[in-house]
Design an enzyme around this catalytic site. Structure first.
Site, mmCIF file in Angstrom:
data_model
loop_
_atom_site.group_PDB
_atom_site.id
_atom_site.type_symbol
_atom_site.label_atom_id
_atom_site.label_comp_id
_atom_site.label_asym_id
_atom_site.label_seq_id
_atom_site.Cartn_x
_atom_site.Cartn_y
_atom_site.Cartn_z
ATOM 1 N N LYS A 1 3.151 24.105 -17.837
ATOM 2 C CA LYS A 1 1.764 23.994 -18.281
ATOM 3 C C LYS A 1 1.492 24.933 -19.452
ATOM 4 C CE LYS A 1 0.485 23.212 -13.479
ATOM 5 N NZ LYS A 1 -0.170 23.685 -12.257
ATOM 6 N N TYR B 1 -2.270 25.404 -6.876
ATOM 7 C CA TYR B 1 -1.668 25.528 -8.205
ATOM 8 C C TYR B 1 -2.658 25.383 -9.356
ATOM 9 C CZ TYR B 1 -1.503 20.437 -7.617
ATOM 10 O OH TYR B 1 -1.829 19.134 -7.391
ATOM 11 N N GLU C 1 -1.228 21.412 -3.298
ATOM 12 C CA GLU C 1 -0.362 20.398 -2.697
ATOM 13 C C GLU C 1 -0.137 20.742 -1.230
ATOM 14 O OE1 GLU C 1 0.677 18.027 -4.837
ATOM 15 O OE2 GLU C 1 2.460 17.092 -3.964
ATOM 16 N N CYS D 1 10.239 -16.581 2.490
ATOM 17 C CA CYS D 1 10.127 -17.351 3.717
ATOM 18 C C CYS D 1 8.805 -18.108 3.626
ATOM 19 C CB CYS D 1 10.111 -16.390 4.904
ATOM 20 S SG CYS D 1 9.400 -17.108 6.374
ATOM 21 N N LYS E 1 11.626 16.471 -13.855
ATOM 22 C CA LYS E 1 12.129 15.981 -12.570
ATOM 23 C C LYS E 1 13.611 16.310 -12.428
ATOM 24 C CE LYS E 1 9.778 13.474 -10.117
ATOM 25 N NZ LYS E 1 9.025 12.290 -10.086
ATOM 26 N N LYS F 1 7.443 22.046 -8.636
ATOM 27 C CA LYS F 1 6.673 20.841 -8.345
ATOM 28 C C LYS F 1 6.872 20.507 -6.868
ATOM 29 C CE LYS F 1 5.617 16.274 -10.109
ATOM 30 N NZ LYS F 1 5.730 15.513 -8.862
ATOM 31 N N LEU G 1 0.835 13.655 -13.924
ATOM 32 C CA LEU G 1 1.650 14.242 -14.974
ATOM 33 C C LEU G 1 2.645 13.242 -15.520
ATOM 34 C CD1 LEU G 1 2.554 17.569 -13.160
ATOM 35 C CD2 LEU G 1 1.025 17.322 -15.108
ATOM 36 N N ASP H 1 6.607 18.706 -3.354
ATOM 37 C CA ASP H 1 6.609 17.283 -3.056
ATOM 38 C C ASP H 1 5.801 17.018 -1.795
ATOM 39 O OD1 ASP H 1 7.180 14.724 -3.533
ATOM 40 O OD2 ASP H 1 9.276 14.805 -2.901
ATOM 41 N N ARG I 1 -6.126 12.935 -3.524
ATOM 42 C CA ARG I 1 -6.309 12.543 -4.911
ATOM 43 C C ARG I 1 -6.977 11.170 -5.026
ATOM 44 N NH1 ARG I 1 -2.997 9.765 -8.536
ATOM 45 N NH2 ARG I 1 -3.570 10.225 -10.679
ATOM 46 N N CYS J 1 12.220 -15.896 11.335
ATOM 47 C CA CYS J 1 11.528 -16.983 12.050
ATOM 48 C C CYS J 1 12.218 -18.335 11.893
ATOM 49 C CB CYS J 1 10.078 -17.074 11.591
ATOM 50 S SG CYS J 1 9.917 -17.758 9.940
ATOM 51 N N ASP K 1 -4.244 37.053 19.511
ATOM 52 C CA ASP K 1 -4.896 36.197 20.517
ATOM 53 C C ASP K 1 -6.065 36.926 21.166
ATOM 54 O OD1 ASP K 1 -3.165 34.201 19.995
ATOM 55 O OD2 ASP K 1 -1.877 34.528 21.745
ATOM 56 N N CYS L 1 5.435 -16.426 10.441
ATOM 57 C CA CYS L 1 6.597 -15.523 10.516
ATOM 58 C C CYS L 1 6.143 -14.117 10.919
ATOM 59 C CB CYS L 1 7.281 -15.488 9.155
ATOM 60 S SG CYS L 1 8.646 -14.339 9.065
ATOM 61 N N GLU M 1 -1.842 40.499 20.253
ATOM 62 C CA GLU M 1 -3.011 41.247 19.769
ATOM 63 C C GLU M 1 -3.967 40.310 19.027
ATOM 64 O OE1 GLU M 1 -1.568 45.717 18.654
ATOM 65 O OE2 GLU M 1 -0.422 44.061 17.818
ATOM 66 N N GLU N 1 6.117 26.351 -13.016
ATOM 67 C CA GLU N 1 5.878 26.348 -11.574
ATOM 68 C C GLU N 1 6.822 25.350 -10.921
ATOM 69 O OE1 GLU N 1 1.796 25.265 -10.941
ATOM 70 O OE2 GLU N 1 1.080 26.724 -12.396
ATOM 71 N N CYS O 1 14.811 -18.305 6.859
ATOM 72 C CA CYS O 1 14.377 -16.939 7.108
ATOM 73 C C CYS O 1 15.084 -16.389 8.354
ATOM 74 C CB CYS O 1 12.864 -16.917 7.318
ATOM 75 S SG CYS O 1 12.254 -15.367 7.989
HETATM 76 S S1 IVH Z 1 -0.556 20.390 -11.846
HETATM 77 C C1 IVH Z 1 -3.694 18.543 -13.273
HETATM 78 N N1 IVH Z 1 1.223 21.767 -10.489
HETATM 79 O O1 IVH Z 1 2.479 16.573 -8.849
HETATM 80 C C2 IVH Z 1 -2.309 18.038 -13.346
HETATM 81 N N2 IVH Z 1 0.902 19.510 -9.902
HETATM 82 O O2 IVH Z 1 1.548 14.115 -11.085
HETATM 83 C C3 IVH Z 1 -1.539 17.869 -12.122
HETATM 84 N N3 IVH Z 1 2.275 18.758 -8.026
HETATM 85 O O3 IVH Z 1 0.510 14.785 -7.168
HETATM 86 C C4 IVH Z 1 -1.496 19.027 -11.256
HETATM 87 N N4 IVH Z 1 3.285 20.666 -7.671
HETATM 88 O O4 IVH Z 1 -0.158 17.238 -6.729
HETATM 89 C C5 IVH Z 1 0.631 20.581 -10.646
HETATM 90 N N5 IVH Z 1 2.742 23.132 -9.390
HETATM 91 C C6 IVH Z 1 2.144 21.958 -9.535
HETATM 92 C C7 IVH Z 1 2.454 20.845 -8.718
HETATM 93 C C8 IVH Z 1 1.809 19.631 -8.935
HETATM 94 C C9 IVH Z 1 3.165 19.425 -7.268
HETATM 95 C C10 IVH Z 1 1.914 17.343 -7.839
HETATM 96 C C11 IVH Z 1 0.470 17.033 -7.936
HETATM 97 C C12 IVH Z 1 0.439 15.577 -8.305
HETATM 98 C C13 IVH Z 1 1.702 15.425 -9.084
HETATM 99 C C14 IVH Z 1 1.395 15.377 -10.574
#
Ligand code: IVH
Length: 672
Positions: free
Chosen positions: A290, A226, A174, A426, A314, A117, A85, A119, A138, A411, A39, A431, A37, A115, A408
């Site tokens: 935050k 975010y 992100e 080296c 982390k 984070k 951050l 990746d 960025r 080479c 499409d 090389c 639908e 929140e 090396c």
């Molecule tokens: S806040 C304005 N919120 O983590 C301050 N960042 O060093 C930074 N990231 O590459 C953004 N999830 O893209 C914020 N929920 C989240 C995030 C987030 C991933 C990344 C951001 C940046 C790194 C911060």
């Protein structure tokens, strides 16, 4: 017969419907119509737009994939800087963050937003009067790469916002690749013998920076928004409200955003997600905490230039034991020979690990790692596999120590580890392992300045075996260049001309371009001045070199070992044959107002950059040194001078202010 107005209405209605279904599908993950639908709606819109192309607008859902392939990625300046951050690795560090926040705000009445984070790759999207205008990575925080066309291919990126409250809005998020999409992509690449992506983050970043939006579109990227960047006259009072506004505008915001009143509650959130992260179809490497109130954010941000109102917690990585099967040597792009442990494969933090870097000889000695050892491994920063320590109890006596090879492994050129340095290198300029970096340097601005010979072209030339070393550039043919991606007659000719022109670069620049370790632009000048040609330089002994002003033992040693390597001598011959200048053309006798005078610069000048000032001095017959000695005639002192100023005072060298220096450059005639 329908009027144009009726057609326009019909198109608007179709677009609105499609936007809604995109939202249901991509953002809410809860479609209300079937694929066929959907499409059908899309086909109807495409038909109408084909018939009435004047009614196509850039925000139409049909415009997500543009066929255009760009030559290169442009740049976009962020209206508000994209900061990064600070990291916390423990509850203690989170508490310290909160205590600092309380102290600086003078109150404990602070709410935190927790929140995940994500990746992936950070991006900023700008909307003007509700229309998506530009999106960027960025970059260095101030300017990023223009990835607008590629972001448009992501279904959950709104191309327009209904009833926007703000004229201008930067939205931050992100871009990531779901784990299932990542695995599928790598399976496909394996089949086609293409290099695999190491992890979803690299795959997302690589896909986002494609020159052809069609490729990005095929990569199944997604995005979580975010936060906000610059917004004209923002009314929201809290970060949480700002996220609600984004949701209302149909931006994809994570469902796992939670408001917390105490740092203990924040910690519970972190612990919960540390345990449950693997249930998600995307990689998260921690949580972001935050300060909720935007007013409080402002007060905190004002204390320094860093982002002070948020912190990343982390997640710790997994640790596993495995066995070292062998230690081999990897040769990097700069010639660094890095020992690499070959491991019995183990699963660590979501991927199979079968090798780990051992950094260098000293590191191996320090950890006492031997071939056959059982070791504890983890991923440093959740990415790079690393050996934490040996488990000596598991030793059987069969383990063998590692020794760095004298040549090396790629080479066969001599390896060399300078006094006081940890890295063995080296010395082979030809090389294969080092060619990418060597070529990039060779072609760069301050060196041979070959316009159009950037990383993408170099990669292809090497991959297609069109060149093996820098000298091969001069034998490239027009037909060779036509085989490169996006190369047409004009670009091929331009590059050939640029290569041809580079033969005219003066000898010191060629010397610099060779990339001999420790021979920078300035030292290349000194050497060219002193020896006049590659043949003379090649004959110079360690003692002779060390006698030259500004040439210390480190530089001398590096030059001698460069010319000890046979393959380097062959390379010089190839360059000579190609017609590259390996001899100084005796320049017009150094004349000019500064003839014979030696200058040293320190501090920041108001009117000239360091490079400009040096050029000027040379153009007027003078010479420039990097350190003050008895041979120095003048020290030009700018703002915030360094220790060279003190040294000049000590040695009684004449000191010039910027004005006095300028007066020497442009002496005016006096009539009195
Ligand atoms: S806040 C304005 N919120 O983590 C301050 N960042 O060093 C930074 N990231 O590459 C953004 N999830 O893209 C914020 N929920 C989240 C995030 C987030 C991933 C990344 C951001 C940046 C790194 C911060």
């Amino acid at each position: 017969m329908e009027t144009l107005e009726q057609i326009r209405k019909k198109i608007d209605k179709l677009r609105e419907d499609i936007r809604y279904h995109d939202y249901r599908y991509y953002v809410l993950d809860n479609p209300v119509i079937s694929d066929s639908e959907y499409d059908e709606l899309m086909r109807e819109l495409i038909d109408l737009e084909n018939k009435y192309p004047e009614l196509i607008t850039p925000d139409s859902p049909t415009q997500r994939i543009s066929g255009a392939v760009r030559e290169e990625i442009g740049t976009v300046r962020h209206r508000q800087k994209m900061l990064s951050l600070q990291n916390a690795f423990s509850f203690q560090e989170l508490k310290e963050f909160a205590d600092r926040v309380y102290r600086e705000l003078g109150t404990r009445q602070v709410e935190f937003v927790c929140e995940l984070k994500f990746d992936g790759s950070a991006v900023s999207l700008s909307y003007e009067n509700g229309l998506f205008m530009a999106g960027a990575t960025r970059g260095d925080g101030e300017t990023g790469e223009d990835v607008t066309a590629n972001l448009k291919t992501i279904g959950s990126v709104p191309l327009r916002i209904e009833n926007p409250k703000y004229e201008f809005m930067e939205v931050r998020g992100e871009v990531y690749m779901p784990i299932t999409a990542f695995e599928k992509l790598n399976r496909e690449r394996e089949k086609e013998s293409l290099p695999l992506f190491a992890n979803p983050r690299n795959a997302a970043a690589g896909s986002l920076r494609q020159l052809a939006p069609r490729i990005t579109a095929s990569r199944n990227l997604d995005i979580f928004f975010y936060g906000l960047g610059y917004v004209s006259a923002l009314q929201e009072k809290t970060h949480f409200d700002a996220l609600q506004l984004l949701k209302q505008y149909r931006f994809r915001v994570s469902p796992y955003v939670e408001l917390k009143k105490t740092i203990d509650e924040v910690w519970d959130y972190c612990q919960k997600w540390e345990a449950e992260q693997r249930q998600l179809d995307y990689e998260v490497d921690g949580a972001v905490i935050k300060v909720n109130s935007l007013e409080q954010q402002r007060i905190l941000a004002e204390t320094t230039r860093n982002l002070r109102w948020a912190i990343a917690y982390k997640f710790p990585g997994e640790e596993r034991t495995t066995k070292i099967v062998d230690i081999v040597v990897n040769v990097g792009r700069t010639g660094a020979m890095t020992p690499l442990a070959i491991l019995e494969p183990v699963q660590v933090s979501g991927s199979r690990v079968s090798r780990a870097t051992l950094h260098n000889e000293d590191e191996i000695r320090r950890k006492d790692v031997r071939i056959g050892d059982t070791v504890l491994v983890h991923k440093a920063g959740e990415v790079i596999p690393e050996i934490i320590k040996v488990i000596p109890e598991k030793r059987t006596g069969q383990e063998r120590p590692f020794r760095m090879p004298e040549r090396c492994p790629i080479c066969g050129a001599l390896a060399y580890r300078p006094e006081g340095e940890a890295v063995t290198r080296c010395t082979g300029a030809a090389c294969p392992a080092q060619q990418f970096e060597k070529l990039l340097h060779f072609a760069s601005r301050g060196a041979m300045d070959i316009d159009g010979l950037g990383p993408a072209v170099i990669t292809q030339l090497l991959q297609r075996n069109l060149i093996k070393d820098v000298a091969d550039l001069y034998t490239l043919r027009f037909e060779d260049l036509l085989t490169l991606d996006n190369f047409k007659e004009k670009s091929a000719n331009n590059l050939l001309n640029a290569i041809e022109r580079s033969k005219d670069r003066p000898f010191p620049r060629v010397l610099f371009a060779l990339g001999i370790r420790h021979v920078g632009e300035h030292i290349a000048d000194v050497l060219a001045e002193e020896f006049g040609s590659i043949d003379e330089l090649k004959k110079a002994s360690l003692e002779e070199l060390s006698m030259v002003r500004e040439i210390g033992p480190k530089i001398a040693e590096s030059i001698v070992s460069f010319f000890e390597e046979k393959s380097n001598l062959e390379l010089m011959e190839k360059l000579k044959k190609a017609g590259v200048r390996l001899t100084s053309v005796k320049e017009e006798v150094k004349a000019g107002p500064l003839a014979g005078k030696n200058f040293v610069l320190t501090g920041r000048l108001e009117k000239y950059s360091r490079g400009d000032a040096e050029e000027l001095i040379k153009a007027m017959g003078g010479t420039v040194s990097s350190s003050v000695s008895k041979n120095t005639d003048f020290v030009v002192v700018g703002e915030e001078p360094g220790s060279k100023y003190d040294k000049a005072l000590k040695l009684g060298v004449t000191i010039l202010t910027e004005e006095e220096f300028e007066a020497m450059l442009y002496p005016t005639t006096s009539f009195t």
